[in-house]
Design an enzyme around this catalytic site. Structure first.
Site, PDB file in Angstrom:
ATOM      1  N   ASP A   1     -10.370  49.552  -3.465  1.00 32.23           N
ATOM      2  CA  ASP A   1     -11.470  50.501  -3.648  1.00 32.23           C
ATOM      3  C   ASP A   1     -12.004  50.420  -5.065  1.00 32.23           C
ATOM      4  O   ASP A   1     -13.214  50.371  -5.291  1.00 32.23           O
ATOM      5  CB  ASP A   1     -10.988  51.937  -3.402  1.00 32.23           C
ATOM      6  CG  ASP A   1     -10.666  52.183  -1.946  1.00 32.23           C
ATOM      7  OD1 ASP A   1     -11.098  51.366  -1.109  1.00 32.23           O
ATOM      8  OD2 ASP A   1      -9.986  53.182  -1.661  1.00 32.23           O
TER       9      ASP A   1
ATOM     10  N   PHE B   1       0.827  -1.200   0.000  1.00 25.10           N
ATOM     11  CA  PHE B   1       0.000   0.000   0.000  1.00 25.10           C
ATOM     12  C   PHE B   1       0.861   1.248   0.000  1.00 25.10           C
ATOM     13  O   PHE B   1       0.660   2.183  -0.750  1.00 25.10           O
ATOM     14  CB  PHE B   1      -0.910   0.025   1.242  1.00 25.10           C
ATOM     15  CG  PHE B   1      -2.248  -0.583   0.985  1.00 25.10           C
ATOM     16  CD1 PHE B   1      -3.200   0.127   0.274  1.00 25.10           C
ATOM     17  CD2 PHE B   1      -2.561  -1.836   1.457  1.00 25.10           C
ATOM     18  CE1 PHE B   1      -4.439  -0.426   0.039  1.00 25.10           C
ATOM     19  CE2 PHE B   1      -3.782  -2.396   1.219  1.00 25.10           C
ATOM     20  CZ  PHE B   1      -4.731  -1.697   0.506  1.00 25.10           C
ATOM     21  N   TRP B   2       1.849   1.190   0.859  1.00 28.80           N
ATOM     22  CA  TRP B   2       2.707   2.344   1.027  1.00 28.80           C
ATOM     23  C   TRP B   2       3.426   2.666  -0.288  1.00 28.80           C
ATOM     24  O   TRP B   2       3.522   3.809  -0.712  1.00 28.80           O
ATOM     25  CB  TRP B   2       3.707   2.042   2.152  1.00 28.80           C
ATOM     26  CG  TRP B   2       4.601   3.184   2.458  1.00 28.80           C
ATOM     27  CD1 TRP B   2       4.251   4.335   3.099  1.00 28.80           C
ATOM     28  CD2 TRP B   2       5.977   3.301   2.145  1.00 28.80           C
ATOM     29  NE1 TRP B   2       5.330   5.155   3.207  1.00 28.80           N
ATOM     30  CE2 TRP B   2       6.415   4.532   2.622  1.00 28.80           C
ATOM     31  CE3 TRP B   2       6.892   2.463   1.511  1.00 28.80           C
ATOM     32  CZ2 TRP B   2       7.719   4.974   2.489  1.00 28.80           C
ATOM     33  CZ3 TRP B   2       8.198   2.894   1.383  1.00 28.80           C
ATOM     34  CH2 TRP B   2       8.606   4.131   1.854  1.00 28.80           C
TER      35      TRP B   2
ATOM     36  N   HIS C   1     -12.136  59.423   2.042  1.00 32.08           N
ATOM     37  CA  HIS C   1     -13.310  58.560   2.229  1.00 32.08           C
ATOM     38  C   HIS C   1     -14.254  59.168   3.260  1.00 32.08           C
ATOM     39  O   HIS C   1     -15.457  59.264   3.047  1.00 32.08           O
ATOM     40  CB  HIS C   1     -12.890  57.184   2.777  1.00 32.08           C
ATOM     41  CG  HIS C   1     -12.262  56.276   1.766  1.00 32.08           C
ATOM     42  ND1 HIS C   1     -12.813  56.032   0.545  1.00 32.08           N
ATOM     43  CD2 HIS C   1     -11.130  55.522   1.829  1.00 32.08           C
ATOM     44  CE1 HIS C   1     -12.041  55.169  -0.118  1.00 32.08           C
ATOM     45  NE2 HIS C   1     -11.007  54.847   0.639  1.00 32.08           N
TER      46      HIS C   1
ATOM     47  N   ILE D   1       2.465   1.914  -3.306  1.00 25.32           N
ATOM     48  CA  ILE D   1       1.531   2.459  -4.296  1.00 25.32           C
ATOM     49  C   ILE D   1       1.281   3.932  -4.030  1.00 25.32           C
ATOM     50  O   ILE D   1       1.319   4.766  -4.916  1.00 25.32           O
ATOM     51  CB  ILE D   1       0.178   1.720  -4.234  1.00 25.32           C
ATOM     52  CG1 ILE D   1       0.376   0.246  -4.562  1.00 25.32           C
ATOM     53  CG2 ILE D   1      -0.804   2.324  -5.218  1.00 25.32           C
ATOM     54  CD1 ILE D   1      -0.780  -0.609  -4.109  1.00 25.32           C
TER      55      ILE D   1
ATOM     56  N   HIS E   1      -5.838  59.736   2.072  1.00 23.64           N
ATOM     57  CA  HIS E   1      -6.715  58.737   1.452  1.00 23.64           C
ATOM     58  C   HIS E   1      -7.945  58.464   2.334  1.00 23.64           C
ATOM     59  O   HIS E   1      -9.086  58.566   1.891  1.00 23.64           O
ATOM     60  CB  HIS E   1      -5.918  57.445   1.213  1.00 23.64           C
ATOM     61  CG  HIS E   1      -6.685  56.342   0.569  1.00 23.64           C
ATOM     62  ND1 HIS E   1      -6.512  55.979  -0.734  1.00 23.64           N
ATOM     63  CD2 HIS E   1      -7.648  55.512   1.058  1.00 23.64           C
ATOM     64  CE1 HIS E   1      -7.322  54.982  -1.038  1.00 23.64           C
ATOM     65  NE2 HIS E   1      -8.027  54.667   0.043  1.00 23.64           N
ATOM     66  N   GLU E   2      -7.675  58.188   3.601  1.00 23.66           N
ATOM     67  CA  GLU E   2      -8.789  57.857   4.495  1.00 23.66           C
ATOM     68  C   GLU E   2      -9.668  59.071   4.759  1.00 23.66           C
ATOM     69  O   GLU E   2     -10.891  58.963   4.829  1.00 23.66           O
ATOM     70  CB  GLU E   2      -8.277  57.266   5.816  1.00 23.66           C
ATOM     71  CG  GLU E   2      -7.541  55.943   5.671  1.00 23.66           C
ATOM     72  CD  GLU E   2      -8.341  54.875   4.925  1.00 23.66           C
ATOM     73  OE1 GLU E   2      -9.588  54.884   5.000  1.00 23.66           O
ATOM     74  OE2 GLU E   2      -7.709  54.047   4.241  1.00 23.66           O
TER      75      GLU E   2
HETATM   76 ZN    ZN Z   1      -9.585  53.325   0.325  1.00 26.14          ZN
END
Ligand code: ZN
Ligand code: ADP
Ligand code: MG
Length: 668
Positions: free
Chosen positions: A518, A147-148, A446, A150, A442-443
């Site tokens: 975004d 088995f091993w 938003h 195979i 950037h923030e």
């Molecule tokens: Zn953003």
């Protein structure tokens, strides 16, 4: 099928032949004596039998001396007992002993423990462990070696976990989970109560000729309690719970998955009534014949086997198969046909009320501060799944413990929410000053737009502390559980989401890559507005796109999948572009007009890194950054106050509306 797989199949066939011969030999030479139950129990208790194999109701005991079996005994136990667990077996033996001792006092020990045996196994019906104890050790080693080998040759660079013969199913009996542990989902509970009823007394239904669904499909996003529900059904009905995951079936050997399915159902049939739970059924239950390049024989065979097994159910078989998925769209339609998974239950994300109840369930054994109001927490966690709510309480408990507190307070809960939302805070990441300024703009872009666009949700928190993969974040949280969004709101969301990029354009006069998420978000919304929600005049009220995610292969051979022409495709593109560029123009205009607010906010952000509703409101009213910073310094001298205060005071009509709504609910 290539040459390699063929040889492997031949080797497997050869091994099975050897196994078969082995079983025959063992039956001829090792003929076991059949005993009555009292005889068998007596031999167990006296120690004469020192190896025990329990195969559901067929038990086999051996007297093993010096590693060699001298005598073998078998007995058939009454089928009303459920021997799926260690404890159940032990309990049963002890019960028998007690009864025997009453009839024949003194000749039996008082109690019996399975630990007294030199070997005890719950035999897998097909694993052939009975046989293996007969064969010389060498044979076993030889077979496992093969088995091993195979596995090695087929798996290439040894990828682990390949137990070919085992079902891999986990069996649990006596589950402690009840419907009361699942909070909020009343409708789902009602539907499942019927299933519980059936499992408790299948005969009652059979007599009346009622056809009970043999399969129930639970559909819903991750973490909504599908697994929990399945367990609760088993717990309520007091039946064994066999669980497997669809992905357990998927292995690289053709036929293994199908065999596992067969083993699983065989095991279940011996333990009726019971529940088979298949988690992630989409892993095996995908539409057949989809997928690129073929080569899905294995999965298809597994799926076919599931179908065959389910079709083989008698009407009053006490087996119910519950499957869970979050991708119902990719399931093979054959699975959903009558007699299979014909009962479908949607498990949705919880609403406000549900969230409150889930929080309460998970707060049951946690010390909460008296001023904690779950209603408020529930209100600002719109979109959280049950698992996330559980996680949030856990995070809060950890935070409280770290701070050396005895109770979990609002502060910890609030930080817990953020942690769940954003992943762990990354204060340690090195951020240069110019990065910081850029992120701040950037923030602020938003946040300012979110405040200016009247359909946007209120801003809660703006931060330039990196979390997860984002450099900063602006959090808005809806005040209600509105799922329907209007055309105007969507436009405002697009505008606000573009705000970050626009602020960078305006101030830094260069753009960074930070806005890619975004932009993705914006294009998604715009595309859906045009193609799904009929929000473009040019294209009218036609859905050009289904909500179905494209999955490997399905859509490839199918070029015009929405069934529309090249021109329409071009119009769709131009409409999307128009929506985005209009919002872009608006964002530029608004931010130009409010440049001083933008500047002030980003300076506060660079200085303080995180600001909350209160500061955002001050800035929007035109406060200078110095003023705000001074205000924050003064306030932060004192410990941070309850962050929920802003939300509990009814500052907008929304809150009032919601309160009347809740009263309505109570009256129902
Ligand atoms: Zn953003
Ligand atoms: P799924 O299987 O849908 O992904 P789970 O059942 O594994 O979700 O849920 C994960 C955990 O989330 C549960 O163990 C439980 O703690 C919590 N949970 C989810 N939904 C609920 C609910 N409605 N009530 C109580 N706890 C829940
Ligand atoms: Mg699950």
């Amino acid at each position: 099928m290539n040459k390699k797989t063929k040889t492997i199949i031949w080797i497997i066939v050869a091994i099975f032949a050897i196994v078969l011969v082995g079983i025959l030999i063992s039956n001829i030479f090792g003929s076991a004596k059949t005993l009555t139950i009292p005889e068998f129990i007596g031999k167990l208790a006296s120690g004469e039998i020192n190896e025990l194999y329990v195969d559901a109701h067929k038990w086999t005991g051996y007297t093993v001396v010096d590693g060699r079996v001298t005598v073998a005994y078998t007995v058939t136990m009454p089928s009303i007992y459920d021997f799926s667990s260690f404890q159940a077996v032990e309990e049963y033996i002890n019960d028998c002993l007690k009864q025997l001792a009453q009839i024949n006092p003194g000749s039996y020990p008082e109690s019996f423990s399975l630990m007294m045996l030199s070997r005890f196994e719950m035999a897998d019906p097909n694993a052939g462990s009975v046989w293996s104890s007969f064969m010389p050790l060498l044979g076993v080693v030889l077979v496992s070696l093969m088995f091993w080998l195979i596995m090695r040759s087929a798996a290439g660079a040894g990828s682990g976990n390949m137990s070919i013969n085992k079902t891999k199913a986990h069996v649990q009996s006596n589950l402690k989970v009840r419907f009361s542990d699942v909070a909020g989902a009343e409708e789902e509970k009602e539907e499942l109560a019927e299933v519980v009823e059936f499992l408790k007394s299948p005969k009652k239904f059979a007599v009346l000729g009622a056809r009970i669904p043999s399969g129930v499909l639970l559909v819903g996003p991750p973490g909504t309690g599908k697994t929990l529900f399945a367990k609760a059904v088993a717990g309520e009905a007091g039946v064994p719970f066999f669980s497997v995951s669809g992905s357990d079936f998927v292995e690289m050997y053709v036929g293994v998955g199908a065999k596992r399915v067969r083993d699983l159902f065989d095991m279940a049939k011996k333990n009726q009534p019971c529940i088979i739970f298949i988690d992630e059924i989409d892993a095996v239950g995908r539409r057949r014949g989809a997928g690129l390049g073929g080569g899905h024989d294995e999965r298809e065979q597994t799926l076919n086997q599931i179908l065959v097994q389910m079709d083989g159910f008698e009407a009053n078989d006490g087996i119910i198969v519950i499957a869970a998925t979050n991708r119902e769209d990719i399931l093979d339609p054959a699975l959903l046909r009558p007699g299979r998974f014909d009962r479908r239950i949607n498990v949705n994300l919880p609403d406000v009320k549900g969230r409150e109840q889930i929080l309460k369930v998970h707060a049951r054994n946690k010390p909460m501060a008296t001023d904690v109001n779950f209603k408020t927490v529930a209100r600002i966690t719109a979109g959280f799944s049950g698992a996330e709510l559980a996680n949030l309480l856990n995070e809060a408990a950890i935070l409280a413990a770290r701070a050396g507190k005895k109770e979990i307070g609002n502060l910890e809960l609030y930080d817990g929410i953020n942690k769940v939302l954003m992943g762990p805070q990354k204060k340690s990441r090195v951020v240069t000053e110019s990065d910081k300024r850029c992120t701040a703009y950037h923030e602020a872009g938003h946040a300012v737009l979110a405040c200016l666009c009247k359909n946007c949700d209120p801003v809660h928190e703006v931060s330039i502390i990196p979390r997860g993969r984002a450099a900063g974040y602006t959090m808005t949280r809806p005040e209600t559980d509105d799922n329907d969004v209007s055309y105007n709101k969507l436009n405002d969301i697009i505008c606000m989401t573009l705000g970050g990029r626009v602020a960078e354009e305006l101030v830094i006069q260069d753009v960074t890559t930070g806005a890619s998420a975004d932009l993705q978000h914006v294009s998604n919304i715009a595309r859906r507005m045009v193609t799904q929600w009929g929000m473009s005049d040019k294209l009218g009220l036609v859905a050009y796109d289904s909500d179905q995610p494209v999955f490997m292969g399905m859509e490839y051979g199918n070029q015009s999948r929405g069934g529309y022409s090249q021109e329409t495709a071009a119009t769709i593109d131009s409409e999307i572009r128009r929506l985005i560029s209009e919002a872009h123009e608006r964002a530029i205009k608004l931010l130009k007009e409010n440049r001083s607010i933008l500047d002030n906010m980003s300076r506060v952000l660079v200085e303080k890194e995180t600001i909350y509703t209160e500061e955002v409101q001050m800035l929007m009213k035109g406060a200078d950054y110095k003023e705000v910073i001074a205000y924050m310094d003064e306030r932060d001298g004192a410990p941070r106050k309850n962050p929920f205060v802003n939300m509990t005071t009814p500052s907008s009509e929304h809150v009032v509306e919601e309160e009347t709504q809740e009263q309505d609910n109570k009256e129902e």
